[in-house]
Design a protein around this motif. Structure first.
Motif, mmCIF file in Angstrom:
data_model
loop_
_atom_site.group_PDB
_atom_site.id
_atom_site.type_symbol
_atom_site.label_atom_id
_atom_site.label_comp_id
_atom_site.label_asym_id
_atom_site.label_seq_id
_atom_site.Cartn_x
_atom_site.Cartn_y
_atom_site.Cartn_z
ATOM 1 N N ALA A 1 0.630 16.823 3.116
ATOM 2 C CA ALA A 1 -0.517 15.931 3.284
ATOM 3 C C ALA A 1 -1.698 16.439 2.471
ATOM 4 C CB ALA A 1 -0.899 15.850 4.765
ATOM 5 N N CYS A 2 -2.504 15.517 1.965
ATOM 6 C CA CYS A 2 -3.715 15.911 1.236
ATOM 7 C C CYS A 2 -4.741 16.456 2.229
ATOM 8 C CB CYS A 2 -4.308 14.719 0.504
ATOM 9 S SG CYS A 2 -3.276 14.077 -0.817
ATOM 10 N N PRO A 3 -5.426 17.542 1.875
ATOM 11 C CA PRO A 3 -6.419 18.121 2.797
ATOM 12 C C PRO A 3 -7.787 17.449 2.697
ATOM 13 C CG PRO A 3 -6.195 19.511 0.872
ATOM 14 C CD PRO A 3 -5.207 18.389 0.695
ATOM 15 N N PHE A 4 -7.816 16.212 2.232
ATOM 16 C CA PHE A 4 -9.064 15.449 2.203
ATOM 17 C C PHE A 4 -8.712 13.987 2.449
ATOM 18 C CE2 PHE A 4 -7.377 15.536 -2.047
ATOM 19 C CZ PHE A 4 -7.683 14.317 -2.633
ATOM 20 N N GLU A 5 -9.695 13.220 2.851
ATOM 21 C CA GLU A 5 -9.479 11.820 3.203
ATOM 22 C C GLU A 5 -9.298 11.007 1.923
ATOM 23 O OE1 GLU A 5 -8.649 9.046 5.995
ATOM 24 O OE2 GLU A 5 -9.272 11.111 6.425
ATOM 25 N N VAL A 6 -8.096 10.505 1.706
ATOM 26 C CA VAL A 6 -7.794 9.790 0.475
ATOM 27 C C VAL A 6 -7.686 8.293 0.766
ATOM 28 C CG1 VAL A 6 -6.322 9.736 -1.562
ATOM 29 C CG2 VAL A 6 -6.391 11.784 -0.158
ATOM 30 N N VAL A 7 -8.367 7.498 -0.042
ATOM 31 C CA VAL A 7 -8.247 6.047 0.097
ATOM 32 C C VAL A 7 -6.828 5.649 -0.298
ATOM 33 C CG1 VAL A 7 -9.059 3.813 -0.756
ATOM 34 C CG2 VAL A 7 -10.686 5.693 -0.407
ATOM 35 N N PRO A 8 -6.146 4.847 0.518
ATOM 36 C CA PRO A 8 -4.772 4.454 0.177
ATOM 37 C C PRO A 8 -4.709 3.737 -1.163
ATOM 38 C CG PRO A 8 -5.298 3.840 2.443
ATOM 39 C CD PRO A 8 -6.579 4.283 1.808
ATOM 40 N N LEU A 9 -3.564 3.813 -1.777
ATOM 41 C CA LEU A 9 -3.312 3.137 -3.042
ATOM 42 C C LEU A 9 -2.899 1.692 -2.740
ATOM 43 C CD1 LEU A 9 -2.876 3.724 -6.182
ATOM 44 C CD2 LEU A 9 -0.474 3.927 -5.600
ATOM 45 N N ALA A 10 -3.688 0.724 -3.172
ATOM 46 C CA ALA A 10 -3.394 -0.689 -2.934
ATOM 47 C C ALA A 10 -2.871 -1.286 -4.234
ATOM 48 C CB ALA A 10 -4.637 -1.424 -2.455
ATOM 49 N N GLU B 1 0.842 -1.198 0.000
ATOM 50 C CA GLU B 1 0.000 0.000 0.000
ATOM 51 C C GLU B 1 0.878 1.250 0.000
ATOM 52 O OE1 GLU B 1 -2.970 0.305 2.990
ATOM 53 O OE2 GLU B 1 -4.235 -1.260 2.092
ATOM 54 N N ASP B 2 0.355 2.312 -0.577
ATOM 55 C CA ASP B 2 1.039 3.601 -0.581
ATOM 56 C C ASP B 2 0.013 4.678 -0.245
ATOM 57 O OD1 ASP B 2 3.035 5.488 -0.822
ATOM 58 O OD2 ASP B 2 3.613 4.922 -2.859
ATOM 59 N N ARG B 3 0.515 5.847 0.079
ATOM 60 C CA ARG B 3 -0.357 6.957 0.455
ATOM 61 C C ARG B 3 -0.197 8.070 -0.570
ATOM 62 N NH1 ARG B 3 -0.116 10.945 5.594
ATOM 63 N NH2 ARG B 3 1.977 11.258 4.793
ATOM 64 N N TRP B 4 -1.323 8.687 -0.944
ATOM 65 C CA TRP B 4 -1.268 9.826 -1.847
ATOM 66 C C TRP B 4 -0.885 11.088 -1.066
ATOM 67 C CZ3 TRP B 4 -1.351 9.311 -6.965
ATOM 68 C CH2 TRP B 4 -1.934 8.166 -7.505
ATOM 69 N N VAL B 5 -0.003 11.885 -1.646
ATOM 70 C CA VAL B 5 0.386 13.160 -1.057
ATOM 71 C C VAL B 5 0.322 14.231 -2.141
ATOM 72 C CG1 VAL B 5 1.882 12.164 0.719
ATOM 73 C CG2 VAL B 5 2.838 12.703 -1.546
ATOM 74 N N CYS B 6 0.347 15.476 -1.718
ATOM 75 C CA CYS B 6 0.395 16.600 -2.650
ATOM 76 C C CYS B 6 1.828 17.121 -2.729
ATOM 77 C CB CYS B 6 -0.531 17.728 -2.197
ATOM 78 S SG CYS B 6 -2.286 17.293 -2.232
ATOM 79 N N ILE B 7 2.205 17.605 -3.887
ATOM 80 C CA ILE B 7 3.508 18.242 -4.026
ATOM 81 C C ILE B 7 3.333 19.645 -4.589
ATOM 82 C CG2 ILE B 7 4.858 16.125 -4.243
ATOM 83 C CD1 ILE B 7 4.869 16.578 -7.293
ATOM 84 N N VAL B 8 4.116 20.577 -4.040
ATOM 85 C CA VAL B 8 4.166 21.953 -4.532
ATOM 86 C C VAL B 8 5.639 22.347 -4.620
ATOM 87 C CG1 VAL B 8 1.924 22.591 -3.550
ATOM 88 C CG2 VAL B 8 4.026 22.945 -2.212
ATOM 89 N N ALA B 9 5.912 23.409 -5.339
ATOM 90 C CA ALA B 9 7.289 23.864 -5.476
ATOM 91 C C ALA B 9 7.851 24.280 -4.121
ATOM 92 C CB ALA B 9 7.372 25.022 -6.458
ATOM 93 N N ARG B 10 9.125 24.014 -3.917
ATOM 94 C CA ARG B 10 9.783 24.381 -2.663
ATOM 95 C C ARG B 10 9.708 25.889 -2.433
ATOM 96 N NH1 ARG B 10 15.708 22.525 -2.712
ATOM 97 N NH2 ARG B 10 14.718 20.463 -2.670
ATOM 98 N N ASP B 11 9.735 26.683 -3.513
ATOM 99 C CA ASP B 11 9.727 28.144 -3.372
ATOM 100 C C ASP B 11 8.337 28.741 -3.598
ATOM 101 O OD1 ASP B 11 9.514 27.629 -6.059
ATOM 102 O OD2 ASP B 11 11.248 28.834 -6.675
ATOM 103 N N ASN B 12 7.295 27.932 -3.498
ATOM 104 C CA ASN B 12 5.931 28.441 -3.642
ATOM 105 C C ASN B 12 5.479 29.030 -2.300
ATOM 106 O OD1 ASN B 12 3.218 28.941 -4.042
ATOM 107 N ND2 ASN B 12 2.790 26.974 -5.028
#
Length: 315
Positions: free
Chosen positions: A267-276, A172-183
């Motif tokens: 972290a995602c600001p909503f409840e995300v079902v894990p990636l199976a 299993e894996d978890r979904w995350v959000c990515i943004v630019a380091r300088d954003n």
């Protein structure tokens, strides 16, 4: 069962020649590829033309093009050859340390990047004669999974896309959000409002091809403002870096690549079902000892990946 007279009278070497001719579209190059003489390949082409009642290759100017029938055949020769190889590679017992063969696994660039290194290390330790071919997945491969699975050893794919197909769970894996380091517009936490306002980098963006987490986001009423669409996960961090874009990525991959791509993992600001993630395979492999061994190797690799992920700092 009556004998199939077509198969009895058919030389399987013609299938190999047909496959090369349809790919090379040139008798001379096909002969070089096959390590044969040009007259021998020309003779084989003549036999194939008689068998199919079709020219297969026809000259247009100084080159050859495929006939409509040959175009249809071109998509069938590789799966047919793969099936023949599997038949003659089969043994009552399987000794991984002594065998020489190739396994073909269809996978996303994400799974190839995070699971592939562990699998290849295990293969190198236990089966030095085994070669692993990681074939990039596509919406077509998933939409036509029954046909795809006949030509390969399996597909690494999350639950939610295939049904009525044997599978082996991997990790299993978890979904995350990515943004630019300088954003600077995004702080330590993302909000749902920001996800609706920021431009997105997304995967495929097709009715039957998408990242499951992005689909969940739409289901709670947030429609991503898509700015860039890509056919793989690996480019995403680099298309987010230095911009105000956002993307969803698997945590195993995001943690590995964040430093290189100058992005932050949030972290995602909503409840995300894990990636199976699972390995999906054709029922014909159920009793195949070589394939059962491969499934065991993939399962162990998934356990090792999960154990390594437990040491990741959480967002």
């Amino acid at each position: 069962m009556p004998v199939d007279r077509v198969l009895v009278n058919l030389d399987l070497n013609l299938l190999v020649t047909l496959d090369v001719l349809l790919r090379e579209r040139n008798v001379t190059r096909a002969a070089e590829h096959l390590g044969s003489s040009q007259p021998a390949v020309s003779a084989a082409l003549a036999r194939l033309r008689r068998h199919f009642g079709d020219e297969l290759l026809h000259r247009v100017g100084n080159r050859y093009e495929l006939t409509p029938l040959a175009t249809r055949l071109a998509s069938r020769t590789a799966p047919a050859l793969a099936g023949v190889r599997r038949v003659f590679d089969a043994h009552a017992e399987f000794d991984p340390s002594a065998v020489e063969r190739e396994f073909t696994v269809v996978t996303s660039d994400y799974a190839a990047a995070v699971l592939g290194p562990i699998v290849t290390r295990l293969l190198a330790e236990r089966a030095p004669g085994v070669r692993l071919r990681l074939q990039q997945t596509s919406p077509y491969a998933v939409d036509h999974a029954v046909d795809t699975l006949r030509a390969v050893d399996g597909i690494v794919l999350p639950h939610g896309f295939l049904a009525d197909t044997p599978f082996t769970d991997l990790y299993e894996d978890r979904w995350v959000c990515i943004v630019a380091r300088d954003n600077d517009a995004v702080g330590a936490d993302l909000t749902l409002a920001q996800l609706g306002e920021l431009p997105w980098v997304v995967l495929y963006n097709l009715p039957t091809a998408f990242a499951p987490a992005a689909q969940q986001l739409r289901m709670i009423g947030v429609e991503p403002r898509v700015e860039v669409v890509v056919d793989g996960f690996l480019p995403m961090p680099f298309l987010v870096a230095g911009t105000n874009r956002v993307a969803l990525l698997q945590e195993h991959l995001a943690r590995r690549i964040a430093g290189f791509a100058a992005v932050r993992v949030l972290a995602c600001p909503f409840e995300v079902v894990p990636l199976a993630e699972a390995f999906w395979w054709h029922p014909m492999y159920r009793a195949d000892p070589a394939h059962a061994w491969l499934r065991d190797v993939l399962t162990e690799a998934g356990r090792r990946l999960a154990a390594a992920g437990e040491n990741h700092p959480r967002s």
